[in-house]
Design a protein around this motif. Structure first.
Motif, PDB file in Angstrom:
ATOM      1  N   GLN A 141       0.730  -1.144  -0.178  1.00  0.00           N
ATOM      2  CA  GLN A 141      -0.151  -0.001   0.064  1.00  0.00           C
ATOM      3  C   GLN A 141       0.975   1.182   0.020  1.00  0.00           C
ATOM      4  O   GLN A 141       0.649   2.082  -0.731  1.00  0.00           O
ATOM      5  CB  GLN A 141      -1.096   0.030   1.210  1.00  0.00           C
ATOM      6  CG  GLN A 141      -2.024  -1.045   1.213  1.00  0.00           C
ATOM      7  CD  GLN A 141      -3.187  -0.660   0.235  1.00  0.00           C
ATOM      8  OE1 GLN A 141      -3.235   0.513  -0.264  1.00  0.00           O
ATOM      9  NE2 GLN A 141      -4.065  -1.627  -0.088  1.00  0.00           N
ATOM     10  N   GLU A 144       2.734   1.613  -3.524  1.00  0.00           N
ATOM     11  CA  GLU A 144       1.782   2.024  -4.337  1.00  0.00           C
ATOM     12  C   GLU A 144       1.063   3.388  -4.517  1.00  0.00           C
ATOM     13  O   GLU A 144       1.056   4.254  -5.393  1.00  0.00           O
ATOM     14  CB  GLU A 144       0.436   1.253  -4.288  1.00  0.00           C
ATOM     15  CG  GLU A 144       0.911  -0.130  -4.960  1.00  0.00           C
ATOM     16  CD  GLU A 144      -0.572  -1.200  -4.943  1.00  0.00           C
ATOM     17  OE1 GLU A 144      -1.629  -0.365  -4.614  1.00  0.00           O
ATOM     18  OE2 GLU A 144      -0.362  -2.246  -5.354  1.00  0.00           O
ATOM     19  N   HIS A 145       1.095   3.920  -3.021  1.00  0.00           N
ATOM     20  CA  HIS A 145       0.779   5.419  -2.977  1.00  0.00           C
ATOM     21  C   HIS A 145       1.709   6.248  -3.426  1.00  0.00           C
ATOM     22  O   HIS A 145       1.776   7.621  -3.912  1.00  0.00           O
ATOM     23  CB  HIS A 145       0.458   5.538  -1.254  1.00  0.00           C
ATOM     24  CG  HIS A 145      -0.294   6.943  -1.074  1.00  0.00           C
ATOM     25  ND1 HIS A 145      -1.615   7.151  -1.370  1.00  0.00           N
ATOM     26  CD2 HIS A 145       0.450   8.188  -0.479  1.00  0.00           C
ATOM     27  CE1 HIS A 145      -1.904   8.538  -1.177  1.00  0.00           C
ATOM     28  NE2 HIS A 145      -0.677   9.071  -0.657  1.00  0.00           N
ATOM     29  N   LEU A 148       1.671   6.503  -6.883  1.00  0.00           N
ATOM     30  CA  LEU A 148       0.400   7.208  -7.498  1.00  0.00           C
ATOM     31  C   LEU A 148       0.976   8.734  -7.424  1.00  0.00           C
ATOM     32  O   LEU A 148       0.703   9.448  -8.248  1.00  0.00           O
ATOM     33  CB  LEU A 148      -0.799   7.073  -6.534  1.00  0.00           C
ATOM     34  CG  LEU A 148      -1.762   7.878  -6.786  1.00  0.00           C
ATOM     35  CD1 LEU A 148      -2.467   7.554  -8.019  1.00  0.00           C
ATOM     36  CD2 LEU A 148      -2.858   7.840  -5.656  1.00  0.00           C
ATOM     37  N   ASP A 203      -7.656   6.128   4.444  1.00  0.00           N
ATOM     38  CA  ASP A 203      -6.964   6.950   3.003  1.00  0.00           C
ATOM     39  C   ASP A 203      -6.121   8.092   3.926  1.00  0.00           C
ATOM     40  O   ASP A 203      -4.954   8.333   3.505  1.00  0.00           O
ATOM     41  CB  ASP A 203      -7.832   7.354   2.267  1.00  0.00           C
ATOM     42  CG  ASP A 203      -8.442   6.211   1.380  1.00  0.00           C
ATOM     43  OD1 ASP A 203      -8.019   4.948   1.354  1.00  0.00           O
ATOM     44  OD2 ASP A 203      -9.419   6.369   0.573  1.00  0.00           O
ATOM     45  N   LEU A 206      -3.041   6.826   5.552  1.00  0.00           N
ATOM     46  CA  LEU A 206      -2.051   6.396   4.570  1.00  0.00           C
ATOM     47  C   LEU A 206      -1.267   7.665   3.966  1.00  0.00           C
ATOM     48  O   LEU A 206      -0.185   7.649   3.900  1.00  0.00           O
ATOM     49  CB  LEU A 206      -2.553   5.636   3.524  1.00  0.00           C
ATOM     50  CG  LEU A 206      -1.875   5.340   2.092  1.00  0.00           C
ATOM     51  CD1 LEU A 206      -0.464   4.364   2.649  1.00  0.00           C
ATOM     52  CD2 LEU A 206      -2.635   4.268   1.343  1.00  0.00           C
ATOM     53  N   ALA A 207      -1.958   8.786   3.538  1.00  0.00           N
ATOM     54  CA  ALA A 207      -1.667   9.777   3.019  1.00  0.00           C
ATOM     55  C   ALA A 207      -0.658  10.521   4.017  1.00  0.00           C
ATOM     56  O   ALA A 207       0.559  11.063   3.696  1.00  0.00           O
ATOM     57  CB  ALA A 207      -2.814  10.739   2.447  1.00  0.00           C
ATOM     58  N   VAL A 210       2.781   8.726   4.416  1.00  0.00           N
ATOM     59  CA  VAL A 210       3.491   8.842   3.165  1.00  0.00           C
ATOM     60  C   VAL A 210       3.950  10.377   3.169  1.00  0.00           C
ATOM     61  O   VAL A 210       5.278  10.850   2.584  1.00  0.00           O
ATOM     62  CB  VAL A 210       2.886   8.504   1.849  1.00  0.00           C
ATOM     63  CG1 VAL A 210       3.899   8.908   0.641  1.00  0.00           C
ATOM     64  CG2 VAL A 210       2.771   6.970   1.763  1.00  0.00           C
ATOM     65  N   GLU A 211       3.289  11.416   3.180  1.00  0.00           N
ATOM     66  CA  GLU A 211       3.701  12.664   2.957  1.00  0.00           C
ATOM     67  C   GLU A 211       4.026  13.605   4.134  1.00  0.00           C
ATOM     68  O   GLU A 211       4.531  14.803   3.805  1.00  0.00           O
ATOM     69  CB  GLU A 211       2.391  13.432   2.396  1.00  0.00           C
ATOM     70  CG  GLU A 211       1.762  12.700   1.003  1.00  0.00           C
ATOM     71  CD  GLU A 211       0.667  13.399   0.298  1.00  0.00           C
ATOM     72  OE1 GLU A 211       0.504  14.462   0.392  1.00  0.00           O
ATOM     73  OE2 GLU A 211      -0.368  12.449   0.429  1.00  0.00           O
ATOM     74  N   ASP A 238      -2.479   1.371 -13.004  1.00  0.00           N
ATOM     75  CA  ASP A 238      -3.383   0.665 -11.972  1.00  0.00           C
ATOM     76  C   ASP A 238      -3.704  -0.924 -12.339  1.00  0.00           C
ATOM     77  O   ASP A 238      -3.697  -1.517 -11.509  1.00  0.00           O
ATOM     78  CB  ASP A 238      -4.650   1.334 -12.013  1.00  0.00           C
ATOM     79  CG  ASP A 238      -4.453   2.790 -11.248  1.00  0.00           C
ATOM     80  OD1 ASP A 238      -3.346   3.010 -10.570  1.00  0.00           O
ATOM     81  OD2 ASP A 238      -5.426   3.667 -11.362  1.00  0.00           O
TER      82      ASP A 238
END
Length: 338
Positions: A141, A144-145, A148, A203, A206-207, A210-211, A238
């Motif tokens: 996950q 993949e983020h 993206l 979500d 997860l964001a 990562v960020e 995807d």
């Protein structure tokens, strides 16, 4: 008192149902059995002969795992087969530490939490009167983020800065959202009847992971592609991720991207510098490389090659050596020595 892992269905099948976990125990054996029943691919050994206690409330949802736990007496866990994820731990009391090798370790400090690549952890230690929150994101996950956001594949493990300020805005927000998710799946469990809200909170975690946390790909996040790739390219990528180990033809990918094979070829050449099939092969090679570095004892190169869709061992070895500068057997040996 122990409650085994339970699954609660969500009405909307488009969302993944969260799994609620709870344990309150004073038995090492009962705790060991609990982890096994949860389906966690790790074997846990407790190495203390003292009295034991452990309590945890957790929620797992589509690669994101959130937990609140404590142990009054403290404990030590040996991870014989570490999970393939990245973890962020916020101690509310006591101290915690993680051993990644004979000499490499990371531990919490005053007003700091810990971020670790869980696949490297061999021993986790929790001191007396230790309480903590844990947030874990599966490697799939998280990678993949990043892909993206950057529109580039993740070719190596993400290296996070090992400590974070527990009073920082991002940390406080992340764990507040984590508590909201755990609390929202308890009792009357309002989030279980609001799958869209649940998915949004998941979500958001997860964001922010990562960020909001510094890591080896942070600079790439700040330099995203100036011109967005066409929708057909994004749909194709995807589709590749979702069917990474299946036999795919260019026609299959183009059909999923709702364009012609020729148009897709041109779009990938212009925006990715490769053909769709070259891009797919690189994604598979990256996955095989990661598996070889973090494999179970007894794993063969052929096992990993087949898992990632490479049926011809010779071609796999040649393409792998060209991509990573060594044969897959050499990577497998390095992984076994970690």
């Amino acid at each position: 008192m122990t409650s085994a892992a339970t699954k609660q269905p969500i009405a909307d099948s488009a969302h993944v149902a969260p799994r609620r976990l709870f344990l309150q125990s004073k038995s090492v054996e009962e705790t060991q059995a609990f982890f096994l029943r949860c389906g966690d691919p790790i074997r846990v050994a407790f190495r203390s002969e003292r009295q034991f206690d452990f309590e945890v409330m957790a929620v797992e949802c589509d690669g994101v795992s959130l937990a609140i736990a404590n142990s009054r007496l403290g404990m030590e866990i040996a991870l014989e087969s570490p999970p393939d994820c990245y973890s962020m731990l916020l101690p509310s009391s006591g101290a915690l530490a993680f051993e990644k090798g004979k000499t490499d370790s990371v531990e919490s400090r005053t007003d700091t939490g810990v971020v670790v690549d869980s696949s490297d952890v061999r021993v986790a230690r929790f001191g007396p009167r230790c309480g903590w929150q844990r947030m874990a994101i599966s490697s799939r996950q998280l990678h993949e983020h990043i892909t993206l956001l950057t529109e580039q594949p993740v070719r190596e493990r993400v290296k996070f800065k090992p400590h974070f300020d527990t009073q920082s805005g991002i940390a406080r927000t992340m764990f507040a959202v984590s508590q909201a998710i755990i609390g929202g799946t308890r009792g009357t469990a309002p989030l279980l009847s609001a799958p869209t809200a649940m998915a949004s909170l998941r979500d958001a975690v997860l964001a922010m992971f990562v960020e909001g946390l510094p890591h080896s790909y942070s600079d790439h996040l700040g330099h995203r592609v100036a011109v967005p790739a066409p929708r057909s390219v994004r749909h194709a990528i995807d589709f590749m991720h979702a069917n990474i180990a299946k036999p795919l033809r260019l026609e299959d990918i183009a059909r999923a991207a709702r364009t012609s094979p020729r148009s897709l070829q041109l779009a990938f050449r212009n925006f990715r510098g490769s053909t769709p099939m070259e891009y797919l092969r690189r994604l598979r090679l990256d996955g095989a490389h990661n598996d070889l570095l973090h494999c179970e004892p007894g794993t063969r190169v052929a096992d990993v090659a087949y898992r990632w869709g490479f049926a011809h061992h010779g071609m796999f070895s040649a393409n792998y050596a060209k991509a990573f500068g060594e044969r897959p057997s050499a990577t497998l040996r390095r992984g076994a020595q970690r």
